[in-house]
Scaffold this motif. Structure first.
Motif, PDB file in Angstrom:
ATOM      1  N   ALA A  88      48.920  37.231  30.838  1.00  0.00           N
ATOM      2  CA  ALA A  88      49.939  37.521  31.841  1.00  0.00           C
ATOM      3  C   ALA A  88      50.660  36.276  32.340  1.00  0.00           C
ATOM      4  N   GLY A  89      50.171  35.097  31.996  1.00  0.00           N
ATOM      5  CA  GLY A  89      50.773  33.876  32.536  1.00  0.00           C
ATOM      6  C   GLY A  89      50.809  33.903  34.050  1.00  0.00           C
ATOM      7  N   ALA A  90      49.725  34.393  34.634  1.00  0.00           N
ATOM      8  CA  ALA A  90      49.725  34.727  36.055  1.00  0.00           C
ATOM      9  C   ALA A  90      49.656  33.506  36.968  1.00  0.00           C
ATOM     10  N   SER A  91      49.940  33.732  38.251  1.00  0.00           N
ATOM     11  CA  SER A  91      49.872  32.686  39.270  1.00  0.00           C
ATOM     12  C   SER A  91      48.411  32.363  39.594  1.00  0.00           C
ATOM     13  N   THR A  92      48.208  31.254  40.298  1.00  0.00           N
ATOM     14  CA  THR A  92      46.851  30.826  40.632  1.00  0.00           C
ATOM     15  C   THR A  92      46.092  31.899  41.415  1.00  0.00           C
ATOM     16  N   THR A  93      46.768  32.542  42.368  1.00  0.00           N
ATOM     17  CA  THR A  93      46.108  33.560  43.179  1.00  0.00           C
ATOM     18  C   THR A  93      45.606  34.703  42.304  1.00  0.00           C
ATOM     19  N   VAL A  94      46.460  35.125  41.375  1.00  0.00           N
ATOM     20  CA  VAL A  94      46.063  36.221  40.494  1.00  0.00           C
ATOM     21  C   VAL A  94      44.904  35.782  39.604  1.00  0.00           C
ATOM     22  N   VAL A  95      44.963  34.527  39.115  1.00  0.00           N
ATOM     23  CA  VAL A  95      43.877  34.009  38.274  1.00  0.00           C
ATOM     24  C   VAL A  95      42.558  34.033  39.052  1.00  0.00           C
ATOM     25  N   THR A  96      42.613  33.618  40.314  1.00  0.00           N
ATOM     26  CA  THR A  96      41.410  33.626  41.157  1.00  0.00           C
ATOM     27  C   THR A  96      40.849  35.038  41.291  1.00  0.00           C
ATOM     28  N   GLY A  97      41.722  35.973  41.621  1.00  0.00           N
ATOM     29  CA  GLY A  97      41.281  37.364  41.784  1.00  0.00           C
ATOM     30  C   GLY A  97      40.724  37.923  40.500  1.00  0.00           C
ATOM     31  N   SER A  98      41.387  37.608  39.396  1.00  0.00           N
ATOM     32  CA  SER A  98      40.979  38.129  38.107  1.00  0.00           C
ATOM     33  C   SER A  98      39.620  37.551  37.690  1.00  0.00           C
ATOM     34  N   ALA A  99      39.399  36.267  38.015  1.00  0.00           N
ATOM     35  CA  ALA A  99      38.107  35.638  37.715  1.00  0.00           C
ATOM     36  C   ALA A  99      36.993  36.315  38.508  1.00  0.00           C
ATOM     37  N   ALA A 100      37.266  36.567  39.792  1.00  0.00           N
ATOM     38  CA  ALA A 100      36.263  37.239  40.625  1.00  0.00           C
ATOM     39  C   ALA A 100      35.942  38.612  40.050  1.00  0.00           C
ATOM     40  N   ALA A 101      37.007  39.329  39.649  1.00  0.00           N
ATOM     41  CA  ALA A 101      36.798  40.664  39.077  1.00  0.00           C
ATOM     42  C   ALA A 101      35.963  40.568  37.808  1.00  0.00           C
ATOM     43  N   GLY A 102      36.220  39.528  36.992  1.00  0.00           N
ATOM     44  CA  GLY A 102      35.459  39.355  35.756  1.00  0.00           C
ATOM     45  C   GLY A 102      33.976  39.159  36.024  1.00  0.00           C
ATOM     46  N   ALA A 103      33.666  38.325  37.021  1.00  0.00           N
ATOM     47  CA  ALA A 103      32.254  38.073  37.343  1.00  0.00           C
ATOM     48  C   ALA A 103      31.593  39.328  37.887  1.00  0.00           C
ATOM     49  N   LEU A 104      32.272  40.022  38.788  1.00  0.00           N
ATOM     50  CA  LEU A 104      31.697  41.231  39.378  1.00  0.00           C
ATOM     51  C   LEU A 104      31.496  42.312  38.323  1.00  0.00           C
ATOM     52  N   GLY A 105      32.506  42.445  37.440  1.00  0.00           N
ATOM     53  CA  GLY A 105      32.397  43.442  36.368  1.00  0.00           C
ATOM     54  C   GLY A 105      31.189  43.160  35.494  1.00  0.00           C
ATOM     55  N   THR A 106      30.991  41.873  35.167  1.00  0.00           N
ATOM     56  CA  THR A 106      29.840  41.511  34.336  1.00  0.00           C
ATOM     57  C   THR A 106      28.533  41.840  35.048  1.00  0.00           C
TER      58      THR A 106
END
Ligand SMILES: Nc1ncnc2c1ncn2[C@@H]1O[C@H](COP(=O)(O)OP(=O)(O)OP(=O)(O)O)[C@@H](O)[C@H]1O
Ligand SMILES: [Mg+2]
Lengths: 350, 267
Positions: free
Chosen positions: A129-147
């Motif tokens: 997505a070439g996303a902004s830093t905020t989105v990257v942060t949220g997406s990383a958190a979602a990745g960890a929680l999903g795992t």
């Protein structure tokens, strides 16, 4: 019958019906960590390209410094420091919970795949997505929680030993590492360098908003840990004995997994996967306290590792700053080797 | 609600692991205030029954009743104050000291703000004394011999101070003296008013110490009652496939099992 000598070595404070047990060595270790943390923080707040003497640092902190001094302290260094402390504490605490839960010295979010999950989230956001830093942060958190959720679902029910959790985690981590490799190969050079930078982990340019986010995660995780700490302690004796002693094993295990996942997600999302902090902090804390029952000490050691590593990173090599993750990796890696070499004989109680 | 006279009972239960059923339609009453001993050949389901009684294993049909109520409907902490379990092979965390492990027995009586009362301390010291491990207090559990370790685990269960005690083979690993000491301790606890259930392999010890015997085979109860009525040549042969003679124990007048010599032993 003699009941003279206290069989358990600890000071007990009793007020009426209430009693609290304090191990002298744990109290000393916690106090030492706090002092060290304050010392490192004041050092790193006053050094850098803009040097501050202790009295100028004090002036800036108390609001009587120059405009430039107050800017550098309040807008640049303190938010970064606060983030470092909270991220380190989150990772240290998460590591201690995972190690207790798996009854395994290697049970950390790095081994169990949560860090890789966060990386998939971050890399996906950057590369696809070439996303902004905020989105990257949220997406990383979602990745960890999903795992964390996937691992919970895969290990729910029958789990007589922590081994199953470790093995499932290793499997999940391997799959996610593959996904990360794939994401990197299909990215263009700009995204790829951004992704690699994220994968190293860094604290440069963190603001109060990010510090507050991790602080909130840490506070919530800390309270949850306090609530389940007795249950976790019973689980160290194995499932059957823990149930026999009246611990609500299923609830404790689920809460612990969720809490540790959230702590990892909070820490890694804001700072990237700072290598080895979650793995090393509980071990160092166990060495300092002579028992691995102190979650507080593990959190403080985590905070200390990240703060020291970040100060060293800012100090840099040959006048160039380093990403924080490079330093925690070196510090953690060296420590782990030392641990493996010296601990071949006998460990501290997990 | 019908109140069962026995504090702990299995009612028409199917017990097993996954799809493997060990016992079907099993009904067992643990009589109040008795020292019950379960005997039976290996793999007949003794530990399985004990696990069910201690809520470690949920029956796939039927119920386990504690004080007349389904044990799984009660909070695990409430149950932990009523009954204590010594599992067949418990594990101790690396490096834990004897005193620390015994102290864990106080868990159901403690809380975040009730970490170590004067009573906790006295009970732990007493449990260590009763099992003869006071001298080992600061030793690490994984450095102990099998018999010493077994006594530490018994002390932990004693520290739990429950009126009901379930012990799975409390005498394994112990030398003859310590076997008798543990059994004497059990007998003392029984005299003091506790209800005990133990699995034992030694029929002569079972006959000597039990006040109530349950003989199992293939997941079912074959016979139960007073030791003198259960330890007979008929029943022992039926349960263990072992031809034997029964004589009177010259010390206690309880039954003593003498396996029959096989023809080749007679020379
Ligand atoms: N966790 C388990 N999973 C699957 N099967 C089991 C499990 N535990 C026991 N079994 C099986 O259940 C049967 C009864 O076992 P149990 O442990 O109750 O025997 P036991 O009478 O206590 O024997 P022993 O005298 O050898 O201790 C055995 O066939 C055993 O293989
Ligand atoms: Mg058994």
């Amino acid at each position: 019958m003699s009941t003279a000598s206290t069989p358990v070595r600890a000071a007990v404070i009793r007020v009426g019906d209430y009693s609290v047990r304090l191990r002298g060595r744990t109290v000393a270790a916690v106090a030492g960590c706090v002092l060290a943390l304050v010392a490192v923080a004041s050092w790193s707040a006053s050094t850098g390209t803009f040097e501050l003497t202790p009295d100028r640092l004090w002036a800036a902190l108390t609001g009587s410094g120059t405009h430039a001094e107050e800017f550098i302290i309040w807008t640049v260094r303190l938010p970064r420091l606060a983030t470092a402390v909270c991220v380190g504490a989150c990772l240290g605490l998460a590591g201690a919970i995972f190690q207790t839960l798996t009854r395994n010295a290697l049970g950390s979010p790095d081994i169990l795949g949560l860090t890789q999950g966060a990386s998939v989230g971050a890399l996906g956001a950057i590369v696809i997505a070439g996303a902004s830093t905020t989105v990257v942060t949220g997406s990383a958190a979602a990745g960890a929680l999903g795992t964390g959720l996937v691992i919970y679902l895969l290990t729910r029910g029958s789990d007589p030993s922590g081994y199953r959790l470790v093995l499932v985690g290793i499997g999940v981590a391997a799959i996610l590492a593959g996904v990360n490799g794939y994401l990197l190969t299909r990215s263009d050079i700009v995204d790829a360098s951004r992704a690699v930078f994220w994968l190293t982990g860094d604290l440069a340019g963190r603001d109060w908003g990010q510090a507050a986010t991790v602080a909130a995660v840490l506070a919530a995780g800390g309270i949850a840990t306090l609530v389940i700490s007795r249950g976790l302690d019973a689980l160290r004796l194995g499932e059957v004995t823990a149930v026999g002693l009246g611990a609500g094993v299923g609830g404790v295990r689920a809460t612990a997994l969720v809490t540790a996942s959230i702590l990892t997600a909070g820490g890694v999302a804001v700072a990237g996967p700072l290598a080895f902090v979650a793995l090393a902090a509980p071990h160092i804390a166990a060495r300092l306290t002579g028992s691995s029952r102190s979650f507080l000490c593990a959190a403080l050691v985590g905070a200390l590792i990240v703060t020291v590593a970040d100060a060293a990173a800012v100090f840099g090599v040959g006048g160039r700053q380093l990403p924080t993750g490079v330093v925690t990796g070196v510090v953690g890696g060296v420590y782990l080797m030392w641990l493996l070499v010296t601990q071949r004989k006998k460990g501290v109680m997990p | 609600m019908t109140v069962s006279p026995s504090p702990l009972a299995v009612e028409n239960a199917t017990l097993g692991y996954g799809r493997l059923a060990i016992s079907e339609g099993l009904t067992v009453d643990v009589p109040d205030g008795e020292f019950t001993v379960i005997i039976g050949p290996n793999a007949c389901g003794k530990s399985t029954l004990l696990k069910a009684l201690a809520r470690m294993l949920k029956p796939s049909a039927g119920r386990v009743l504690l004080d007349g109520r389904d044990i799984h409907s009660r909070s695990t902490r409430t149950v932990a104050r009523r009954l204590g379990l010594l599992p067949q092979s418990p594990i101790a965390p690396d490096g834990i000291t004897v005193a620390d492990l015994v102290a864990r027995g106080r868990y159901p009586h403690q809380g975040i703000l009730r970490q170590w009362s004067a009573r906790d301390e006295a009970v732990v010291a007493e449990a260590m004394e009763a099992t003869d491990i006071t001298d080992l207090a600061s030793r690490s559990v994984d450095e102990l011999s099998g018999g010493q370790r077994q006594r530490v685990w018994i002390a932990m269960v004693l520290a739990q101070q429950t009126p009901l005690l379930l012990l799975d083979e409390p005498t394994t690993y112990l030398d003859i003296t310590h076997q008798i000491e543990v059994l004497d301790l059990c007998a003392k606890l029984h005299r003091e008013g506790r209800t005990l259930v133990a699995v034992l392999h030694d029929l002569n010890q079972a006959a000597r110490y039990a006040t109530h015997l349950i003989a199992m085979r293939d997941g079912a109860v074959v016979a139960e009652g007073a030791p003198a009525d259960i330890v007979t040549d008929d029943i022992v042969e039926k349960v263990f496939d072992l031809p034997c003679r029964i004589i009177e124990d010259p010390e206690t007048a309880t039954p003593l099992v003498i396996p029959r010599a096989r023809p080749r032993d007679l020379g």
